[in-house]
Structure formats: C-alpha cells, structure tokens
Design a protein around this motif. Structure first.
Motif, PDB file in Angstrom:
ATOM      1  N   MET A 130       0.461   4.860   1.405  1.00 40.65           N
ATOM      2  CA  MET A 130      -0.470   5.145   2.444  1.00 40.65           C
ATOM      3  C   MET A 130      -0.482   6.782   2.422  1.00 40.65           C
ATOM      4  O   MET A 130       0.556   7.373   1.963  1.00 40.65           O
ATOM      5  CB  MET A 130       0.022   4.835   4.081  1.00 40.65           C
ATOM      6  N   PRO A 165      -4.766   3.938   3.443  1.00 49.08           N
ATOM      7  CA  PRO A 165      -4.210   3.324   2.150  1.00 49.08           C
ATOM      8  C   PRO A 165      -4.645   4.266   0.969  1.00 49.08           C
ATOM      9  O   PRO A 165      -6.377   4.454   0.740  1.00 49.08           O
ATOM     10  CB  PRO A 165      -4.801   2.024   1.984  1.00 49.08           C
ATOM     11  N   ALA A 199       0.744  -1.156   0.093  1.00 54.90           N
ATOM     12  CA  ALA A 199      -0.065   0.034  -0.112  1.00 54.90           C
ATOM     13  C   ALA A 199       0.709   1.109  -0.283  1.00 54.90           C
ATOM     14  O   ALA A 199       2.045   1.230   0.605  1.00 54.90           O
ATOM     15  CB  ALA A 199      -0.901   0.000   1.113  1.00 54.90           C
ATOM     16  N   GLY A 209      -8.093   1.568  -2.562  1.00 52.30           N
ATOM     17  CA  GLY A 209      -7.684   2.657  -1.801  1.00 52.30           C
ATOM     18  C   GLY A 209      -8.346   3.974  -2.110  1.00 52.30           C
ATOM     19  O   GLY A 209      -9.471   3.946  -2.776  1.00 52.30           O
TER      20      GLY A 209
END
Length: 848
Positions: free
Chosen positions: A439, A448, A437, A665
């Motif tokens: 972030m 995320p 991920a 995300g």
C-alpha cells in the motif's frame, strides 16, 4: 479611533518581516506588522543562520535562489548588514547509494542552471580540512551556500519595509481575531483594535494558536533542535590564516549533522533520530528569548559519527549548546497562501528554513495578495496541499518522521510509515489480507501500489533502480493488456456541482465545452495568466447536475478555486464528495464481458460509447459508470457509496474469474499511462505551463467566449509556445528517468535555449588553495541542457523505458536519432521523441 490597514502581518520573525517588505515593495504601503514582543523573538533569533539553494522541489529551489540573491538588495536599501558569508558547501556521501543520490541532485541542478559539481573526498578535504576523507566516497559542491546573521537579516527586512512606508508595532500581543460581515478583519491586541482587509499569519511558533483564533487547525508542530558551538580551534585559525578564506559548510548524511565555521570555532547541528516535539498541544504566549535545556545524550549517536568523520571536533571543547524550537509542516515545506474556507486570511508559517526560503515566501505571498497569483509554481508550499485529515496527532507523527529523516535518502519507491494507516476504504483489509497488496499513501489515503505473490514478499525494497516490484507490476500490466484487470480508484478527487447556474459556472471555469447529459469531456482549467491549474473529467448527469473527477492531492486547492468563483446569487453549489464516493476500474479487452455479467443494461459499443456516462446498478449496487479508464484501454470506472464497494469488488472478481482477471495497482496504472503518453496533474501539468506547452490544446475550445484564461491562451496560440511537453523513449537498462532529470540536446542542431541563468556562483579551490574556474554545468562539449523530465517509468507492455518532459517547442517535433540524451544517475542515455503513443497510437482499443 480604530486604525485601518490594507493588510496586517502578525509575527515579527524573518518570514513576517519578509512578507511586510514584499507587500510594501509591491505598492501596498498601508500595511502593518504586529509583534507580541521584539523582532526575532520566536525561532529566528536562535537559528543557525545557514542558507542554501538546493531543494528536492525545483520550484522551491528557485525561490531559495531568489532569497539568497535578495540579501544584497536588502542591505543597500536598509543600511543594515545581513552578515553574509557566501562560503559554499558540500554534501558528503559515505556509500554508493548516497553517491547515487548526489548524482541525481547534481543532475537536477543542471536544469536549474546551478553550478554544483561532483568532487572527490580529497577535494572536499581541501576546503574543509577537519574531515577524514577515508570515510567518504564522494561529495557534491554547491557554491551558493553560506550563513548570515539571523538578527541582522530580520532587521534588514524590517528596516527596508519601513523605508518603503510600512509600519511595525512591537510589544503588542494579538488576543483575538474576528471578521465583520463586510469581510474586514478585527485584530484585537493588548494595545487596541486594528482593522484590516487582509490578515497574514506569520506567527511562527504561535501560528497554530493564530489559526485557532479563526477556527482552523494548521498542520504545524515545533521540534526541539540542537546545535553546539566549539571553543576556538587551532585548525580553523590555521586554515583561515593560510588560505585567507573561511571554512565551507558541510552536510554529513551518515552522521545526520551539518557544520560551518563560527568565529574561530565550528557550529555543529544535528537532525537526530531521537527527536522531540516541543509544546505539542499549544504554545505558551509568554515564551520568548528563552532556550530549552540541552540534551547531549539524545544527540550522542550523531556526535559519535561526527567525531569519527571529523576527528578534530572530538578534541575541541564545547563552548555552548543551543536548543531551541523550530516549526515544521508534516512534509517539511512551508504553509503558504490563502487558507481555504476563509476570506483574506493568509498563511506564511512552518518555514523551518527561514533564511533560505523566507525571501521567496514573502515574494510569492505578496504577489498572491496584490495580483491574485503567486507568480511561481508553489503547490509544494501551498497551505491547501493538506486536507482536514491532517489532524494534530497526524501532524505530530509526520513531523517527527520528517525531522528524523531530514538527512536521509528518500527513494522513488519508498513509502514512509508514520501515521499510517490513516484513511482507508472498505477494501483495505481485504487488499492486505487476501491480495498481499503493498500500500501507498495518497493524500492520507491507503492505496494499493502493487500485489505480491505472498505476504512475505509484500514489501518494497527501496532503490533508485528497478526494484523488487518490477516483475509483479509487469505481470499486472500484461494481464490488463491481454485480458482484464481491476483496481481501486478511490484516490481521485470527486465533486458534484448542482443548481440552475451550474452549467454557466462550469462553462466559465473550464476550457472545453461542457458535455451533454449522459456524456463526459476532458478539460483543463486555467488561471487568468493562461497557465494550467487543473485537469478534470466532467460528466453531465442532468442539465443541473454534474460530476467532476480530478487529482486527489489538489482537492483543497481546487475547492478553494471553485468556491472563489461561485456565483454570488447561490445558483450553483459545489461539493467535494471525498470518501463518500469510492471507485473501482476494470480495464482490458475483456472488461466489457465482465461488466456485462453484472448489469441489466445494454453496454455494447454502440449503446455505451467511449466517453459515455450512465447511472446504473452493478451487481445490484447503484453506481455511476464512466466509459473511460486511465490505462488507455477498453475499460470502465465504477463509482459507488462506500457501503457498496465490497459487494461490487467481489462480484467483479467472480465475473472475471473465467477471464483470468487480476488485481493491478497504481504503479501498473502509471506504467500504462506512459504507454499512452497521458500526462498527470502535478507532474506534467502545473501552473507554469500553458495548454499548448502542456500539449493539451485539443481540450481547449478557443472560440468559446468567457472562460478564465482565454485571452492568455489565445496569446499563446497566436505567438507560439516557448516549451512543449514531449514523450521520450530512453535507452535505459536498470533504472528509469526520474523527475527533474536534465534533457540534453546536441548543439549541432538549432533549437534556441531555455537554460536558466548561471546564478550567483562562488569560487572553489583545489588542494593547494588555487582558484579553479566554475564552468556552467549545463554545457558540456557539443551538448547542452535544454529541458527536464517531469516523470519517468517503464512501459511493461511495450517493453520500453519511457518518460515525459519539457523541451523548447522548436525541438518538440524532432524524432531524430542522436539528438537527445537524458541523464540518469550520472549517465547520459540516448533518447528519442515518441510523436505517437507507443501503445495503440490510434486509440482504437479504448474506443472499441
């Protein structure tokens, strides 16, 4: 005998004096300013005194324009000169990326009615001959820049306040603040005790200490800031003599420096990377008109660049080096407004650009105190924009980062690293380790943004264009639209409202009718002026128990509003759940099949309808389940205590494996919300728009009596909105529209005008010194700026560049081809209004 006042302002810098003046101007003449020493004894006296109107937040820019326009009024009322020098100024770009930044800044200025202009390096040199144009590719000219006398300006505010009836007590340090049961404040000073209904913390360098007196830790830190003054320079004198004008101000992004003329020399200041906090734990009360030891070695890298870019400066002698402390908040904006959790305790601090912003800060705070509303959209400056997580160490790290990046470009997809990770959920390590991920920081919480194929590829490439995340976000969107995806949604605010008076309390605040048990509704909330101050999902768990979801970044902002309107009899209670409740969302046509494998309840379309709410076990974990998602597709939100999140997430992934489930995300989520024309708080929905302007009227029960803002909402409905939120499809290629980009319309159409006034203006000159006209930048040929973008992005499923924004209401139902254009990095791109959502316009998918 104790003296009593309507309000006491603590702090005699430019901000405190501005607040005092504006309170008196608003009619509160029984106000007192208390200063520990003399006026300007903190940061104001050693400030460089520059002012400008440009700001990354257009709402702050408007207040900066107000501040600059106020100075002549102050001089006339007070009889005190502010020492104004309206010279204009330029920002210099040394690279193609910085030139893109200037083009975007120039475009944002159009919607504000600013008279900025893109010019060549040679044109900039004509106004500031000390620069070497060979180092630059372009510049942005702003006529509303200049400098003033900091001491004279502060005293002008103070004298004007006295003329209007306010009082000032000098050489009288505040030692303690207490509050009586009746809400009155006791301001205990060396000279005695004063009582006041309201207290304003305008303490500047001591604002943190004044906060600690009432049990709060304001996120503010002082930084050392250096500038130097040169000896008289012949080049400066020659330019003044030959043109009869003063040199303009200059910002050199590459050198991280700013310059302006100071008498016959140059003032040069830096925002160096190697920056230093000053007195990071507490501010000594005996500090005053002292300066800090200079440290030229620390700013040497900036000076070296400056000497290359401005060769004459290298030959000039240094007359004086000024090093003094200035206060900053973590994001560089002021901390203004009523402090949450306290009664009538107001903040007016962390105003590092006091001579650009001080007037605006005083205006909105005085409005807020005297009328209950700031009169402007000031969320970007609101003290409530930070949570309790903004600790001393967090503030220290973010302020240093912000200071060091003051002249750096902030790209739309750039996430800043300081003080991270700060807040995390139980899935954080799994997201990073196993799912690659990337972030982002969402109100201190790691969230995320998108998922990379490998750890090596898990990073953003900062850009104004579509970047390296583009294909991966597209794949996430396609997975949701075609099958099923899962994402973490802990970055929503969550509240619980309980008690026998809960329904009546919420009914007064919310514009929509409350849901019945087991159901949800979407609803805005309005202020008394009928403007949008929130957007919520409300679920009724029981007649005396409700759950609310909203914007995480507005948690303190909304809690302050909730608490201010709670019934005094204690019949309703509101609690912010924070990370005590975390969430996951599953969405897509196969999401029902995934959830069905994890529950022992009937979740068929007939049994668990769109906008239903239910408490049920998911994979054996107790959850709150909402039949809704922000994707606009079939989907569910699952909310649980943090100790259950890891279990529920792994169960979802296992149940979804056969359906090709994919993590997605926030960037994919935002792409899908564009495809549905969904607005979002802080972008499309803000306190400057009414519900019809925001296209939210279907969530307003106009015939429901008693809700806050109803009269103003009815007035908007009866008289029609001035503006209207619209969705646009844009003919863009490698870059999408960004917030505050101007929307143009062809003048062949009748639409009225919303273009702001032309502002103050100042002449600019060509290379020979001849004055050039400054046409309004919002009018070009047959086209005129009529509105602005609030957010933009790419709809990966529909394959369209999409944006939302505001235009005159008369144009909002006109999907004509050739009527609109949106400016993207200096290029105007054809745009059309999308009256219906590009994805699933009937909403059948999410209701299926």
């Amino acid at each position: 005998m104790t003296q009593t006042y309507r309000a006491i302002v603590i702090g005699g810098g430019v901000v405190g004096c501005s607040v005092l003046y504006h309170l008196a101007k608003a009619g509160w003449t029984d106000v007192l300013l208390i200063e520990r020493s003399e006026l300007t004894s903190g940061s104001s006296w050693h400030a460089a005194g520059g002012f400008h109107t440009l700001n990354g937040d257009p709402n702050v820019a408007r207040l900066q324009a107000y501040t600059v326009g106020l100075y002549k009024e102050l001089e006339e009322l007070s009889g005190q000169s502010c020492g104004l020098h309206l010279t204009g100024g330029v920002m210099l770009a040394d690279s193609a990326e910085r030139m893109d930044f200037l083009r975007m800044t120039h475009a944002r200025g159009r919607a504000l009615g600013m008279q900025t202009e893109l010019i060549t390096p040679s044109e900039a040199q004509a106004m500031f001959p000390l620069l070497d144009p060979a180092h630059f590719v372009g510049a942005l000219w702003d006529p509303v820049e200049g400098h003033l006398d900091p001491s004279g300006t502060t005293h002008a505010y103070a004298k004007a306040a006295r003329v209007l009836g306010a009082q000032i007590a000098l050489r009288n340090p505040v030692r303690e603040l207490t509050q009586d049961p009746d809400g009155m404040w006791n301001v205990i000073t060396e000279g005695g005790t004063y009582r006041a209904e309201h207290v304003v913390n305008a303490g500047g360098l001591w604002a943190r200490e004044l906060g600690r007196m009432v049990g709060i830790e304001l996120p503010v830190l002082a930084m050392e800031h250096m500038y130097l003054l040169t000896e008289p320079m012949e080049e400066v004198a020659t330019f003044n003599r030959d043109t009869g004008r003063e040199l303009i101000g200059v910002i050199d992004f590459k050198g991280e420096i700013y310059t302006r003329q100071e008498r016959d020399g140059i003032l040069l200041g830096t925002y160096e990377k190697d920056c230093r906090p000053w007195s990071p734990l507490s501010t000594p009360w005996d500090f005053g008109h002292e300066l800090l030891p200079p440290d030229l070695d620390r700013i040497a890298p900036s000076l070296e660049v400056g000497f290359r870019h401005f060769p004459a400066l290298e030959r000039a002698g240094i007359k004086q080096v000024i090093n003094g402390p200035f206060t900053f908040a973590p994001d560089g904006n002021p901390l203004v407004g009523p402090v949450p959790g306290l009664t009538n305790y107001w903040s007016a601090c962390a105003v590092m650009a006091g001579f650009s912003q001080g007037g605006g800060v005083g205006l909105v705070l005085a409005n807020w105190m005297t009328t209950g509303d700031p009169g402007h959209d000031v969320f970007g400056m609101d003290v409530a924009r930070f949570g309790d997580w903004a600790s001393l160490r967090y503030t220290n790290a973010k302020v240093r980062e912000n200071y060091a990046r003051r002249f750096s470009i902030r790209f739309p997809n750039e996430e800043l690293p300081a003080a991270r990770p700060h807040l995390t959920t139980p899935l954080y390590d799994l997201m990073l380790r196993d799912n690659h991920a990337v972030m982002g920081d969402s109100w201190g919480l790691e969230t995320p943004l998108w998922f990379a194929p490998s750890t090596a590829e898990a990073h953003d490439v900062p850009s104004f264009h579509r970047s390296n995340d583009f294909p991966h976000v597209g794949a996430e969107v396609r997975a949701v639209r075609e099958s099923v995806g899962v994402t973490e949604i802990a970055n929503f605010a969550k509240y619980e409202v309980t008690g026998p008076g809960a329904a009546a309390f919420l009914d007064r605040l919310m514009t929509n009718r409350l849901p019945k048990p087991g159901r949800m509704v979407l609803t805005p909330i309005l202020n008394p002026q009928g403007k949008l101050i929130g957007d919520f999902t409300i679920a009724c768990a029981a007649p005396e128990r409700y759950f609310i979801w909203g914007s995480l970044a507005a948690t303190k902002y909304h809690m302050r509003w909730f608490q201010a309107h709670l019934p005094t009899d204690g019949s309703a209670q509101v609690r912010a759940l924070g990370l005590g409740l975390v969430g996951l969302s599953i969405a897509g046509p196969q999401s029902r099949a995934v959830l069905a494998a994890l529950v022992d309840s009937d979740i068929s379309s007939a049994a668990f309808r769109f906008m239903d709410f239910r408490e049920m076990d998911v994979a054996g974990a107790p959850c709150l389940v909402n039949r809704i998602t922000y994707t606009g597709d079939l989907g569910y939100e699952l909310w649980m205590a943090p100790e259950w999140q890891h279990r529920v997430y792994l169960a979802i992934k296992q149940a979804g494996a056969g359906h090709g489930i994919r993590d997605f995300g926030m960037r994919a989520l935002l792409s899908m919300r564009f495809e549905k024309n969904f607005p979002t708080w802080f972008a499309e929905l803000r306190p400057i728009y009414g519900p019809i302007e925001g296209a939210m009227e279907r969530f307003v029960a106009y015939d429901k009596p008693g809700f806050i803002g109803r009269d103003a909402a009815l007035h908007e409905r009866e008289n029609g909105p001035r503006l209207r939120r619209v969705s646009l499809v844009i003919d863009a290629d490698c870059a999408d529209a960004s917030a505050d980009a101007p929307i143009w319309a062809c003048t062949a159409h009748d639409y009225g005008t919303i273009t702001p006034s032309q502002g103050f203006g100042a002449p600019r000159f060509d290379a020979t010194g001849a004055t050039l006209p400054a046409p309004h930048p919002s009018i070009q040929g047959e086209w005129r700026v009529v509105g602005w973008i609030t957010s933009g992005g790419y709809g990966h499923h529909v394959g369209l560049s999409l944006a939302q924004g505001y235009i005159p209401a008369a144009l909002a139902t006109r999907p004509d081809k050739g009527l609109f254009e949106v400016e993207i990095m200096g290029q105007r791109r054809a745009a059309e209004i999308a009256l219906d959502p590009p994805f699933d316009p009937t909403g059948s998918r999410m209701r299926s």
